[in-house]
Design an enzyme around this catalytic site. Structure first.
Site: not given
Length: 156
Positions: A90, A60, A93, A62
């Site tokens: 999410c 992801h 993260c 992040e």
């Protein structure tokens, strides 16, 4: 957290960098999410989703940006860092942000399905965890949301 017009403009500008990353992700076949990490007013990392490219479910934007930021400063403790991301993080993260001791999160669009920083969960402000961070939501939310909506409409 925004205290004046200069801070608001800085947040909007940093989100603009995250939007550039998100567009790059979309152009390469990834879900268009971008993240930027800023420490003391300096961009130390900027990344976008790379799950499809790497076939890594943890790639992801992040997480990749947090890893790069830690490398850039030589420490996993990022308490002076602000993470700018185009979509509300999410749980994975947000958990990484807690563990990295992120100081502040700024996100664009809310994630009603997966959001862990205000929509479904509040991991950044849960006093039961060993760290909390402040959150600013809805910065350039319309642009961030439209980028995602356009991407998914193109898949249908």
């Amino acid at each position: 957290m925004v205290t004046g017009p200069h801070e608001a403009q800085f947040m909007a500008d940093c989100m603009g960098l995250a939007l550039e990353e998100a567009r790059a992700a979309g152009e390469s076949g990834e879900v268009p999410i971008g993240a930027v990490v800023v420490i003391d007013g300096v961009v130390v990392a900027r990344r976008h989703n790379e799950r499809e490219q790497s076939q890594d479910p943890t790639a992801h934007a992040e997480l990749l940006a947090i890893r790069d930021a830690a490398d850039a400063i030589g420490s996993w403790r990022l308490e002076n860092a602000t993470v700018f991301v185009t979509l509300e993080p999410c749980a994975m993260c947000a958990g990484a942000m807690v563990n990295a001791r992120i100081g502040h999160l700024v996100f664009g669009a809310r994630s009603l399905e997966n959001g862990a920083c205000g929509s479904l969960y509040q991991l950044g402000s849960d006093p039961r965890l060993n760290h909390e961070f402040t959150t600013t939501a809805d910065v350039r939310a319309d642009e961030c949301g439209e980028l995602l909506s356009s991407y998914f409409a193109g898949l249908r």
